[in-house]
Motif scaffolding. Structure first.
Motif, PDB file in Angstrom:
ATOM      1  N   VAL A  48      -2.714   1.090   2.907  1.00  0.00           N
ATOM      2  CA  VAL A  48      -3.003   2.516   3.132  1.00  0.00           C
ATOM      3  C   VAL A  48      -2.121   3.029   4.269  1.00  0.00           C
ATOM      4  N   CYS A  49      -2.006   4.341   4.362  1.00  0.00           N
ATOM      5  CA  CYS A  49      -1.258   4.908   5.482  1.00  0.00           C
ATOM      6  C   CYS A  49      -2.173   4.950   6.702  1.00  0.00           C
ATOM      7  N   LYS A  50      -1.563   5.145   7.851  1.00  0.00           N
ATOM      8  CA  LYS A  50      -2.315   5.125   9.104  1.00  0.00           C
ATOM      9  C   LYS A  50      -3.441   6.159   9.105  1.00  0.00           C
ATOM     10  N   GLU A  51      -3.158   7.346   8.568  1.00  0.00           N
ATOM     11  CA  GLU A  51      -4.156   8.416   8.541  1.00  0.00           C
ATOM     12  C   GLU A  51      -5.376   8.005   7.711  1.00  0.00           C
ATOM     13  N   CYS A  52      -5.107   7.491   6.506  1.00  0.00           N
ATOM     14  CA  CYS A  52      -6.218   7.096   5.633  1.00  0.00           C
ATOM     15  C   CYS A  52      -6.965   5.912   6.238  1.00  0.00           C
ATOM     16  N   HIS A  53      -6.230   5.040   6.932  1.00  0.00           N
ATOM     17  CA  HIS A  53      -6.864   3.887   7.553  1.00  0.00           C
ATOM     18  C   HIS A  53      -7.824   4.324   8.653  1.00  0.00           C
ATOM     19  N   GLU A  54      -7.407   5.284   9.444  1.00  0.00           N
ATOM     20  CA  GLU A  54      -8.278   5.751  10.522  1.00  0.00           C
ATOM     21  C   GLU A  54      -9.518   6.412   9.958  1.00  0.00           C
ATOM     22  N   LEU A  55      -9.331   7.153   8.875  1.00  0.00           N
ATOM     23  CA  LEU A  55     -10.457   7.787   8.197  1.00  0.00           C
ATOM     24  C   LEU A  55     -11.468   6.741   7.742  1.00  0.00           C
TER      25      LEU A  55
END
Ligand SMILES: [Zn+2]
Ligand SMILES: [Zn+2]
Length: 114
Positions: free
Chosen positions: A82-89
């Motif tokens: 996943v991308c960093k944004e989706c991972h943080e979500l």
């Protein structure tokens, strides 16, 4: 989980190999938002500000015990690029992320440096 154990795992050759396999399988696209990501060792060079960092997420979160179990840590079925944004979500939703933790460049949850 001790910081040392995590670091050791994320710097192992086995992890690096499986991480690359995940990204090649996903054609360097985030599994959630399907945007292209930047992955060290695979992607062509991109300046930092243009990168959307790719992170390989463990669907079963790693803890003190399962970090030693390759059936969890290195099982491709337990991994999702996943991308960093989706991972943080993802981690926010499960409220794993606390104020004193941040994600490092590899997407590992680490204690914030004071
Ligand atoms: Zn994404
Ligand atoms: Zn994760």
């Amino acid at each position: 989980m001790s910081y040392g154990t995590r670091q050791k795992f994320y710097h192992s050759k086995a992890w690096n190999d499986v991480r690359k396999t995940v990204w090649i399988k996903q054609h360097l696209l985030c599994n959630r938002c399907h945007k292209p990501v930047y992955v060290d060792g695979i992607s062509e060079y991109l300046p930092k500000e243009k990168r959307r960092t790719g992170i390989v997420h463990h669907k079963i979160y790693l803890d003190n015990i399962n970090v030693y179990d390759p059936h969890i840590t290195l099982d491709i079925n337990n991994l999702e690029g996943v991308c960093k944004e989706c991972h943080e979500l993802e981690h926010h939703q499960d409220q794993v992320t606390r104020n004193d933790y941040v994600f490092d460049d590899d997407g590992n949850l680490v204690l914030k440096q004071k």
